[in-house]
Design a protein around this motif. Sequence first.
Motif, mmCIF file in Angstrom:
data_model
loop_
_atom_site.group_PDB
_atom_site.id
_atom_site.type_symbol
_atom_site.label_atom_id
_atom_site.label_comp_id
_atom_site.label_asym_id
_atom_site.label_seq_id
_atom_site.Cartn_x
_atom_site.Cartn_y
_atom_site.Cartn_z
ATOM 1 N N PHE A 34 -0.801 -2.949 15.556
ATOM 2 C CA PHE A 34 -0.350 -2.368 14.286
ATOM 3 C C PHE A 34 -0.191 -3.456 13.216
ATOM 4 O O PHE A 34 -0.591 -3.287 12.065
ATOM 5 N N GLU A 35 0.360 -4.644 13.637
ATOM 6 C CA GLU A 35 0.630 -5.716 12.667
ATOM 7 C C GLU A 35 -0.637 -6.261 12.036
ATOM 8 O O GLU A 35 -0.617 -6.847 10.956
ATOM 9 N N SER A 36 -1.759 -6.105 12.709
ATOM 10 C CA SER A 36 -2.973 -6.703 12.162
ATOM 11 C C SER A 36 -3.568 -5.852 11.042
ATOM 12 O O SER A 36 -4.437 -6.287 10.313
ATOM 13 N N LYS A 37 -3.079 -4.630 10.888
ATOM 14 C CA LYS A 37 -3.595 -3.800 9.785
ATOM 15 C C LYS A 37 -2.640 -3.961 8.601
ATOM 16 O O LYS A 37 -1.576 -3.311 8.547
ATOM 17 N N LEU A 47 2.880 -0.538 4.194
ATOM 18 C CA LEU A 47 3.359 0.842 3.991
ATOM 19 C C LEU A 47 4.545 1.139 4.915
ATOM 20 O O LEU A 47 5.551 1.721 4.483
ATOM 21 N N GLY A 48 4.422 0.699 6.154
ATOM 22 C CA GLY A 48 5.501 0.920 7.129
ATOM 23 C C GLY A 48 6.786 0.271 6.660
ATOM 24 O O GLY A 48 7.862 0.881 6.677
ATOM 25 N N ILE A 49 6.687 -0.973 6.190
ATOM 26 C CA ILE A 49 7.889 -1.682 5.699
ATOM 27 C C ILE A 49 8.495 -0.913 4.526
ATOM 28 O O ILE A 49 9.702 -0.703 4.456
#
Length: 212
Positions: free
Chosen positions: A3-6, A12-14
């Motif tokens: 997930f972190e690589s996108k 957006l998540g943050i």
Amino acid sequence: MKFESKAILLVLGIAVFMFLGTYFTMIVPLMDPSLTTPTEDAKDYTALELQGKRIYEKEGCWYCHTQQVRNLLEETQRYGMGEEETFKRFGVRALIQAPPTQPGECVFDKPHMLGTRRAGPDLARVGGKYDNSWHINHLRDPRSTSPGSLMPAYTWLFDIAGQPTQDAIALVAYLQKLGSNINWREEGVEQVKKLSSSTNTTEPTTAEGIQQ
Ligand code: HEC
């Protein structure tokens, strides 16, 4: 793929988590109507009291004094009325706890003076505890009323003859107003009188703090 690589998804998540955090910890509590509804007895400051509040802010009384009674027995008892005081003023021996500070008491405070540090006692319930001349003597020379006090003498609030200036008079009016947005002294004494007439005892009666 992790997930972190996108990058876009991560950003957006943050943003979503930050929004939810702000919404539930700041915006929802600010919508609570009890923050803006004055208590039943609350009255706005008079011009003199407001002038006194400005002196309180300017002189930094809030460096050493808070104005919030927390919901702890140690505080409600300490800032309440003792037997000696109730006997002298109301003719009954009783221990009356001070009610904890409520948001509705502070709606006229801009800025509020809740404070963060207590080098001296809390002042939220000090109004009515002493008479005006006690406050004047205490401000002129704290050691004269409270031996060993660490509080500085506010000599510049007095003229050369030692008489209180308009600033000192306004400051005392402000101090006497503190705590009066809840009529706790009179209501506490009434409650005690009712209790003692029904129990008919000579022991001092204890009234719980008045919760509104
Ligand atoms: C350096 C810290 C300090 C500052 C600044 C300070 N005080 Fe105090 N104050 C104390 C201490 C310590 C006491 C307790 C001893 C006493 O009664 O003097 C006290 C006591 C009091 C009391 C009596 C409270 C009670 O319940 O008996 C009042 C009223 C008061 N201060 C008002 C003020 C005002 C008004 C100012 C600003 C003009 C002020 N103080 C500034 C330290 C401070």
